[in-house]
Design a protein around this motif. Structure first.
Motif, short mmCIF file in Angstrom:
data_model
loop_
_atom_site.label_atom_id
_atom_site.label_comp_id
_atom_site.label_asym_id
_atom_site.label_seq_id
_atom_site.Cartn_x
_atom_site.Cartn_y
_atom_site.Cartn_z
N ALA A 149 4.71 6.30 0.50
CA ALA A 149 5.36 5.91 1.75
C ALA A 149 4.52 6.22 2.98
N THR A 150 3.20 6.30 2.81
CA THR A 150 2.33 6.56 3.95
C THR A 150 1.12 5.62 3.92
N VAL A 151 0.59 5.36 5.12
CA VAL A 151 -0.69 4.67 5.27
C VAL A 151 -1.43 5.39 6.40
N MET A 180 0.81 -1.22 0.00
CA MET A 180 0.00 0.00 0.00
C MET A 180 0.84 1.27 0.00
N ALA A 181 1.87 1.30 0.86
CA ALA A 181 2.64 2.54 1.02
C ALA A 181 3.27 3.00 -0.30
N CYS A 182 3.74 2.05 -1.09
CA CYS A 182 4.42 2.40 -2.34
C CYS A 182 3.61 2.01 -3.58
N TYR A 234 2.20 3.93 8.94
CA TYR A 234 3.32 3.20 8.36
C TYR A 234 4.62 3.69 8.98
N GLY A 235 4.72 5.00 9.18
CA GLY A 235 5.83 5.58 9.91
C GLY A 235 7.19 5.24 9.33
N ASP A 236 8.21 5.43 10.19
CA ASP A 236 9.58 5.12 9.76
C ASP A 236 10.21 4.05 10.65
#
Length: 342
Positions: free
Chosen positions: A89-91, A79-81, A102-104
């Protein structure tokens, strides 16, 4: 070598002591550690809400103290990418998009096509190949409380894994029985958010399991709301209200499991939340939520005195340490090469 002297000194204290007495039943507990197994069994963009569900629970248990080393996260991770994602890069799990779940610091243990029925069952039962990395193992014991959270698409008596296979309620109940026979858990909180979810716990027969389902047999488990920017539903109703409850829980909280079981009444969920507690030996009104969603640091108090005498040559040892202690300093990050430059 000097750094080992204090450790050796402590060991010497313990091994040389003849009067060190530990009170009977000191530091004995039936519940000694908490684990979480969090699984999103679906994939593809239109199932965005399922990965948001599981990442939200992941964020909650980490906030309450369960470390990544004791969390097994299984997601498709597509999902993020995803090319359709307007926020790469987010959810997000809320239309306000104020928290990127999703964070880091998300540590995915099983991703993509590793999320299979076989891997899930092998994980629970401990029947993994010898070369399996430690991060992919559920290293629980008879003192472990385990939160098992599943989300995806299901039906009466089955849960689909990535639209290619399915696990049945009988498969799941047999896997949990293997865990009990092999002493791989103390108690289990089983939470499942899917259509006809309660059918997945109907065949459980192992002790010490409390099961919660987002819908009863014949009912669908519905999503909560759409994010028009992303273009899909971004969280399911049951998980949305469960998270609303968990966000108000702190590591020192006194909230009980009985309160968690009531987080989503039918006028909120639009489905009937199912609970099975006949296999669970404790009263949910006395069980803290953090017994499953938080970390555990067992501490037992005693009125008795525990004598830990010092070694006879303590003063000599300390004096020797002080004499051999050297001052340490940082070296330069890059060497001085000015003398070599012409």
């Amino acid at each position: 070598m000097n750094s080992f002297i204090p450790v050796l000194l402590i060991i010497f204290y313990f091994t040389q002591s003849q009067t060190w007495e530990i009170p009977e039943n000191f530091a004995k507990t039936g519940h000694s550690n908490n684990w979480a197994v969090l699984v999103d069994t679906s994939r593809f963009w239109f199932n965005y809400r399922h990965v948001a569900n599981v990442l939200s629970i992941y964020r909650s248990v980490k906030r309450l103290g369960i470390p990544d080393s004791q969390i097994i996260l299984m997601i498709a991770d597509d999902m993020a990418c995803n090319p359709r994602n307007p926020r790469p890069a987010t959810v997000f799990n809320n239309i306000k998009q104020h928290i990127n779940v999703y964070g880091d610091d998300v540590e995915v243990d099983y991703r993509g096509y590793e999320v299979t029925v076989e891997n899930f069952v092998r994980l629970l039962t401990g029947r993994l190949p010898p070369d399996t990395p430690r991060s992919k193992k559920l290293l629980t014991d008879e003192g472990s409380n385990i939160l098992i959270y599943l989300t995806g698409h299901g039906g009466n008596g089955f849960l689909k894994f990535q639209d290619s296979e399915e696990i049945t309620s009988q498969d799941l109940s047999d896997a949990l029985e293997q865990m009990w026979q092999k002493r791989r858990y103390h108690e289990i909180l089983f939470v499942i958010d899917t259509c006809q979810a309660s059918s997945m716990y109907e065949k459980f027969y192992s002790p010490n399991i409390l099961a919660v389902a987002s819908s009863k047999v014949g009912e669908d488990s519905l999503s909560h709301h759409v994010d028009p920017d992303i273009g899909v539903y971004i969280i399911d109703r049951y998980t949305y209200y469960a998270l609303d409850f968990l966000e108000k829980v702190e590591p020192s909280s006194h909230k009980k499991l009985s309160e968690f079981l009531k987080v989503c009444p039918k006028h909120y969920c639009l489905s009937t939340v199912g609970v099975r507690d006949d296999l669970f030996r404790r009263d949910t009104k006395t069980v803290p939520v953090t017994d499953f969603f938080g970390s555990l640091r067992p501490v037992e108090l005693t009125d008795n005195i525990v004598n830990i005498p010092l070694a006879l040559n303590e003063s000599e040892t300390i004096e020797k340490i002080q004499q051999t202690d050297k001052k340490l300093h940082y070296i330069k990050q890059f060497p001085d090469i000015s003398t070599y430059v012409q």
